[in-house]
Design an enzyme around this catalytic site. Sequence first.
Site, PDB file in Angstrom:
ATOM      1  CB  SER A 122      -0.503  -0.013   1.309  1.00 41.32           C
ATOM      2  OG  SER A 122      -1.438   1.148   1.617  1.00 41.32           O
ATOM      3  CE1 TYR A 142      -4.644  -2.096   4.858  1.00 40.14           C
ATOM      4  CE2 TYR A 142      -3.423   0.009   4.512  1.00 40.14           C
ATOM      5  CZ  TYR A 142      -4.067  -1.375   4.000  1.00 40.14           C
ATOM      6  OH  TYR A 142      -3.997  -1.247   2.640  1.00 40.14           O
TER       7      TYR A 142
END
Length: 261
Positions: free
Chosen positions: A145, A158
């Site tokens: 990401s 995350y």
Amino acid sequence: MYNDLKGKVAVVTGSSSGLGRAIAIRFGQEGMKVVVNGPNDEKVLAEVVEEVKKAGGEATGVVADISKEEDVKKLIDTAISEFGTLDVMMNNAGVQKEIASHEMSLEDWNKVISVNLTGTFMCSRNAIDYMVKNDKKGTVINMSSVHDTIPWPHFVHYASSKGGIRMMTETLALEYAPKGIRVNAIGPGAINTPINAEKFSDPEAKKGVLELIPMGYVAESEEVASIAAFLASEEAKYVTGVTVHVDGGMTLYPGFQAGKG
Ligand code: NAD
């Protein structure tokens, strides 16, 4: 299209939805044999299997939770038993949940880390073990990401998992380069998938996200799937240990645009 991908065997984790689904279909368009996967969604997996076949590939579905070691074994073993080998391990599955860091329980932390980081590790490990033992110059692609680079308040689990994936990618790439096994990652920015559906349904929230994207739009999953196909292909045969950010410039410090800063 990449001719060398025809007939190659891939496992795509988390392919019942979003990016994984688009990647499975793109691999189908390339004529690949694809094991599609989700943790509990047999019916949806059957649909994705049909979509991959319609696109021109072969496919089978395996319900498996990648945070469980025995499920990971079943997933990789299915590629080998159904399609004879494993060429591409696409570690796509991931979860996220917004919560302030000081209120985050160990359970919240472990849930995200066990899927995003430990699951990616176990799938990579089992795939590479097969490749090493069978002298297979395969490839591993991890879904990271922009938050492997950009800090993300309320998502510390995350962001930590994706930062970890970047270092996992580089370490495995270095370790297995002599065997011809390539390990790379994709770092998407804002993509139009179910993981973002709630946020993008709020016009104010969507406007806020758009301000962070120099190219000015939220991408579709196919714009990420094309990078997965490239990294899997021989066209990327000298590429290992990199994370390709597919983010419309989000990692370029957009606050500095237009003379600011
Ligand atoms: P999504 O929610 O649509 O898809 C996630 C997929 O992972 C689903 O198929 C889900 O069933 C599967 N999954 C969840 N837990 C699992 C488990 N334990 N075992 C197996 N599969 C599991 O989200 P998405 O946007 O398609 O996200 C896919 C990946 O892309 C994730 O790793 C996510 O972090 C990453 N990503 C997405 C974006 C974005 O903007 N959409 C941006 C950056 C990174």
